[in-house]
Write a protein that holds these residues in place. Structure first.
Motif, PDB file in Angstrom:
ATOM      1  N   ASN A  13     -28.843 -41.375 -16.027  1.00  0.00           N
ATOM      2  CA  ASN A  13     -28.217 -40.051 -16.098  1.00  0.00           C
ATOM      3  C   ASN A  13     -26.819 -40.065 -15.482  1.00  0.00           C
ATOM      4  OD1 ASN A  13     -30.424 -38.918 -17.387  1.00  0.00           O
ATOM      5  ND2 ASN A  13     -31.372 -38.194 -15.489  1.00  0.00           N
ATOM      6  N   GLN A  16     -24.415 -41.736 -17.838  1.00  0.00           N
ATOM      7  CA  GLN A  16     -24.022 -40.827 -18.921  1.00  0.00           C
ATOM      8  C   GLN A  16     -22.988 -39.818 -18.441  1.00  0.00           C
ATOM      9  OE1 GLN A  16     -27.671 -39.148 -20.412  1.00  0.00           O
ATOM     10  NE2 GLN A  16     -28.113 -40.924 -21.713  1.00  0.00           N
ATOM     11  N   LEU A  17     -23.166 -39.320 -17.214  1.00  0.00           N
ATOM     12  CA  LEU A  17     -22.182 -38.382 -16.653  1.00  0.00           C
ATOM     13  C   LEU A  17     -20.816 -39.054 -16.518  1.00  0.00           C
ATOM     14  CD1 LEU A  17     -24.267 -36.545 -13.893  1.00  0.00           C
ATOM     15  CD2 LEU A  17     -23.403 -35.589 -16.038  1.00  0.00           C
ATOM     16  N   TRP A  18     -20.802 -40.314 -16.061  1.00  0.00           N
ATOM     17  CA  TRP A  18     -19.543 -41.027 -15.904  1.00  0.00           C
ATOM     18  C   TRP A  18     -18.882 -41.279 -17.259  1.00  0.00           C
ATOM     19  CZ3 TRP A  18     -17.061 -40.738 -11.687  1.00  0.00           C
ATOM     20  CH2 TRP A  18     -17.696 -40.770 -10.452  1.00  0.00           C
ATOM     21  N   HIS A  19     -19.698 -41.590 -18.266  1.00  0.00           N
ATOM     22  CA  HIS A  19     -19.151 -41.792 -19.610  1.00  0.00           C
ATOM     23  C   HIS A  19     -18.539 -40.486 -20.143  1.00  0.00           C
ATOM     24  CE1 HIS A  19     -20.098 -45.910 -20.529  1.00  0.00           C
ATOM     25  NE2 HIS A  19     -21.383 -45.754 -20.196  1.00  0.00           N
ATOM     26  N   GLN A  20     -19.224 -39.364 -19.914  1.00  0.00           N
ATOM     27  CA  GLN A  20     -18.691 -38.067 -20.357  1.00  0.00           C
ATOM     28  C   GLN A  20     -17.389 -37.739 -19.633  1.00  0.00           C
ATOM     29  OE1 GLN A  20     -21.888 -35.326 -19.615  1.00  0.00           O
ATOM     30  NE2 GLN A  20     -23.018 -35.888 -21.477  1.00  0.00           N
ATOM     31  N   GLU A  21     -17.377 -37.963 -18.329  1.00  0.00           N
ATOM     32  CA  GLU A  21     -16.159 -37.686 -17.562  1.00  0.00           C
ATOM     33  C   GLU A  21     -15.019 -38.587 -18.022  1.00  0.00           C
ATOM     34  OE1 GLU A  21     -14.542 -37.575 -12.975  1.00  0.00           O
ATOM     35  OE2 GLU A  21     -16.694 -37.429 -13.328  1.00  0.00           O
ATOM     36  N   ASN A  22     -15.331 -39.848 -18.271  1.00  0.00           N
ATOM     37  CA  ASN A  22     -14.329 -40.784 -18.760  1.00  0.00           C
ATOM     38  C   ASN A  22     -13.768 -40.309 -20.107  1.00  0.00           C
ATOM     39  OD1 ASN A  22     -12.750 -43.153 -18.880  1.00  0.00           O
ATOM     40  ND2 ASN A  22     -14.305 -44.150 -20.127  1.00  0.00           N
ATOM     41  N   GLN A  23     -14.638 -39.862 -20.987  1.00  0.00           N
ATOM     42  CA  GLN A  23     -14.204 -39.363 -22.302  1.00  0.00           C
ATOM     43  C   GLN A  23     -13.309 -38.139 -22.151  1.00  0.00           C
ATOM     44  OE1 GLN A  23     -14.625 -40.803 -25.228  1.00  0.00           O
ATOM     45  NE2 GLN A  23     -13.551 -39.172 -26.302  1.00  0.00           N
ATOM     46  N   GLN A  24     -13.676 -37.239 -21.247  1.00  0.00           N
ATOM     47  CA  GLN A  24     -12.871 -36.034 -21.021  1.00  0.00           C
ATOM     48  C   GLN A  24     -11.473 -36.403 -20.499  1.00  0.00           C
ATOM     49  OE1 GLN A  24     -15.308 -33.818 -18.299  1.00  0.00           O
ATOM     50  NE2 GLN A  24     -16.633 -32.999 -19.927  1.00  0.00           N
TER      51      GLN A  24
END
Length: 88
Positions: A13, A16-24
């Motif tokens: 989890n 996934q949060l780090w990937h989302q933040e990276n994408q943002q």
């Protein structure tokens, strides 16, 4: 052993949060880069125009210097011919 699965789920989890933040952040960076490029483009055009004006002025200066040298040469020839005629 029960905690091992919970830890793996928690790490998944968090990943996934780090990937989302990276994408943002990547999207925000791309947006800012686009804004910056749009703002800089007119300045690049102006810079190119100014550089051309500088080159034109330098060319004019070189032409004037060449003309001065030619005139100095003519003056020297005139002075020399005057000196020759006055000695006779």
């Amino acid at each position: 052993m029960d905690y091992l699965q919970e830890d793996a789920d928690a790490m998944q989890n968090e990943l996934q949060l780090w990937h989302q933040e990276n994408q943002q952040h990547a999207e925000a960076l791309q947006k800012e880069q686009s804004i910056t490029d749009s703002a800089v483009e007119p300045l690049k055009v102006e810079l190119a125009e100014l550089e051309q004006l500088i080159k034109d002025q330098q060319d004019k200066i070189c032409a004037v210097k060449a003309n001065i040298l030619k005139n100095e040469e003519k003056i020297q020839k005139m002075v020399y011919s005057i000196n020759l005629s006055s000695r006779r």
